[in-house]
Design a protein around this motif. Structure first.
Motif, PDB file in Angstrom:
ATOM      1  N   ARG A  35      -8.319 -73.673  31.947  1.00  0.00           N
ATOM      2  CA  ARG A  35      -8.947 -74.704  31.921  1.00  0.00           C
ATOM      3  C   ARG A  35      -9.236 -75.009  33.329  1.00  0.00           C
ATOM      4  NH1 ARG A  35      -8.262 -73.587  27.715  1.00  0.00           N
ATOM      5  NH2 ARG A  35      -7.828 -74.968  25.918  1.00  0.00           N
ATOM      6  N   CYS A  36     -10.446 -75.868  33.637  1.00  0.00           N
ATOM      7  CA  CYS A  36     -10.918 -76.231  34.727  1.00  0.00           C
ATOM      8  C   CYS A  36      -9.905 -76.864  35.436  1.00  0.00           C
ATOM      9  CB  CYS A  36     -12.242 -77.036  34.553  1.00  0.00           C
ATOM     10  SG  CYS A  36     -13.014 -77.293  36.258  1.00  0.00           S
ATOM     11  N   PRO A  37      -9.533 -76.731  36.709  1.00  0.00           N
ATOM     12  CA  PRO A  37      -8.582 -77.634  37.587  1.00  0.00           C
ATOM     13  C   PRO A  37      -9.267 -78.973  38.191  1.00  0.00           C
ATOM     14  CG  PRO A  37      -9.187 -75.659  39.093  1.00  0.00           C
ATOM     15  CD  PRO A  37      -9.978 -75.608  37.636  1.00  0.00           C
ATOM     16  N   HIS A  38     -10.400 -79.278  37.926  1.00  0.00           N
ATOM     17  CA  HIS A  38     -10.974 -80.312  38.389  1.00  0.00           C
ATOM     18  C   HIS A  38     -10.784 -81.576  37.455  1.00  0.00           C
ATOM     19  CE1 HIS A  38     -13.621 -77.678  40.859  1.00  0.00           C
ATOM     20  NE2 HIS A  38     -12.644 -78.055  41.519  1.00  0.00           N
ATOM     21  N   ALA A  39     -10.610 -82.803  37.622  1.00  0.00           N
ATOM     22  CA  ALA A  39     -10.447 -83.929  36.939  1.00  0.00           C
ATOM     23  C   ALA A  39     -11.614 -84.435  35.967  1.00  0.00           C
ATOM     24  CB  ALA A  39      -9.949 -85.047  38.062  1.00  0.00           C
ATOM     25  N   HIS A  40     -11.679 -83.808  35.090  1.00  0.00           N
ATOM     26  CA  HIS A  40     -12.699 -84.386  33.806  1.00  0.00           C
ATOM     27  C   HIS A  40     -11.897 -83.969  32.396  1.00  0.00           C
ATOM     28  CE1 HIS A  40     -13.855 -80.113  33.616  1.00  0.00           C
ATOM     29  NE2 HIS A  40     -14.258 -80.148  34.811  1.00  0.00           N
ATOM     30  N   GLU A  41     -12.607 -84.138  31.363  1.00  0.00           N
ATOM     31  CA  GLU A  41     -12.070 -83.888  30.060  1.00  0.00           C
ATOM     32  C   GLU A  41     -11.752 -82.316  30.022  1.00  0.00           C
ATOM     33  OE1 GLU A  41     -13.843 -85.179  26.703  1.00  0.00           O
ATOM     34  OE2 GLU A  41     -13.877 -87.153  27.633  1.00  0.00           O
ATOM     35  N   GLY A  98     -16.628 -69.509  35.020  1.00  0.00           N
ATOM     36  CA  GLY A  98     -17.353 -70.852  35.481  1.00  0.00           C
ATOM     37  C   GLY A  98     -17.038 -71.854  34.384  1.00  0.00           C
ATOM     38  N   CYS A  99     -17.160 -73.163  35.133  1.00  0.00           N
ATOM     39  CA  CYS A  99     -16.782 -74.337  34.133  1.00  0.00           C
ATOM     40  C   CYS A  99     -18.162 -75.046  33.720  1.00  0.00           C
ATOM     41  CB  CYS A  99     -15.894 -75.432  34.825  1.00  0.00           C
ATOM     42  SG  CYS A  99     -15.947 -77.047  33.941  1.00  0.00           S
ATOM     43  N   PRO A 100     -18.469 -75.033  32.263  1.00  0.00           N
ATOM     44  CA  PRO A 100     -19.725 -75.657  31.822  1.00  0.00           C
ATOM     45  C   PRO A 100     -19.777 -76.980  32.118  1.00  0.00           C
ATOM     46  CG  PRO A 100     -18.634 -74.175  30.126  1.00  0.00           C
ATOM     47  CD  PRO A 100     -17.733 -74.443  31.310  1.00  0.00           C
ATOM     48  N   GLN A 101     -18.946 -77.741  32.385  1.00  0.00           N
ATOM     49  CA  GLN A 101     -18.854 -79.185  32.459  1.00  0.00           C
ATOM     50  C   GLN A 101     -18.998 -79.570  33.920  1.00  0.00           C
ATOM     51  OE1 GLN A 101     -15.924 -81.775  30.517  1.00  0.00           O
ATOM     52  NE2 GLN A 101     -14.876 -80.360  29.611  1.00  0.00           N
ATOM     53  N   CYS A 102     -18.389 -78.902  34.934  1.00  0.00           N
ATOM     54  CA  CYS A 102     -18.799 -79.404  36.323  1.00  0.00           C
ATOM     55  C   CYS A 102     -19.452 -78.538  37.014  1.00  0.00           C
ATOM     56  CB  CYS A 102     -17.446 -79.993  37.036  1.00  0.00           C
ATOM     57  SG  CYS A 102     -16.330 -78.616  37.462  1.00  0.00           S
ATOM     58  N   GLY A 103     -19.774 -77.180  36.359  1.00  0.00           N
ATOM     59  CA  GLY A 103     -20.523 -76.300  37.234  1.00  0.00           C
ATOM     60  C   GLY A 103     -19.792 -75.626  38.227  1.00  0.00           C
TER      61      GLY A 103
HETATM   62 ZN    ZN Z   1     -14.982 -78.414  35.720  1.00  0.00          ZN
END
Ligand code: ZN
Length: 211
Positions: free
Chosen positions: A10-16, A38-43
């Motif tokens: 999972r993306c380590p950044h704070a989003h869903e 890559g993370c499709p949500q935050c790029g």
């Molecule tokens: Zn992300």
């Protein structure tokens, strides 16, 4: 990074919560040796180099090598604590615990993920570096072993979150047992516990309006 582990990341950044996608340039025996995650949500994008995925390069350089070498007896003991009677699923070893990774993989056949392995640990399994806990989805692994450098609140919470119900957590004896975990045994160095309730990973989704 084994291709079967990508769906647990999972993306380590704070989003869903959302899946990450892999683009592989070089795959050897189902392990991505070179590519991009890559993370499709935050790029955000992270490079896989020599089979190692580094979410944080700082975590890689922070690890130091201890003196002792891995022992088969230590691996067998850990496999018993983790209840690895079959080869199903994924086990995550963090920090110094990664030293017995190859032995545990050979003994049990489980898929291993080594997080923040010291430089001298020769890994035939998947490796990643993270500075802020395990970047793994809810209930995606069956066992986690934390060492003393990685047993603070962020690491404990992310381990409980990543463990399936009934999954095993091994942590240093000085660490408080989280309330979601039932302690099964302990000695002077560590305790082993079982996750009683699955982590509440659905809450952010509900808050986002998805039913
Ligand atoms: Zn992300």
């Amino acid at each position: 990074m084994h291709v079967d582990l990508v769906e647990s990341l999972r993306c380590p950044h704070a989003h869903e919560d959302g899946w990450l996608v892999a683009s592989a340039d070089d795959v050897v025996q189902r392990r991505i040796m070179r590519g991009v995650i890559g993370c499709p949500q935050c790029g955000s994008e992270w490079i896989v180099r020599d089979g190692v995925l580094a979410f944080d390069e700082s975590a890689r350089s922070a690890e130091v090598d201890d003196e002792h070498s891995p022992q088969e007896s230590a691996a067998m003991r850990l496999a018993a604590l983790l209840d690895l009677r079959d080869s199903r699923g994924t086990v995550v070893l963090v920090g110094q615990a990664t030293r017995v990774g190859n032995e545990i993989a050979a003994l049990t056949g489980v898929l291993l993920l080594a997080v923040n392995a010291p430089p001298a640990v020769a890994a035939q399994h998947s490796r990643l570096y993270s500075a802020h806990g395990l970047p793994l989805g809810v209930g995606t692994v069956r066992g986690v072993v934390l060492d003393s450098r990685h047993s603070g609140p962020v690491w404990l919470a992310s381990a409980v979150r990543a463990l399936e119900r009934g999954g095993r957590l091994v942590a240093p004896a000085t660490t408080a047992v989280p309330q979601e975990v039932k302690e099964l045994a302990r000695d002077a160095n560590e305790w082993v516990g079982e996750v009683q309730v699955a982590a509440s990973g659905l809450v952010p989704l509900r808050r986002g309006g998805i039913v």
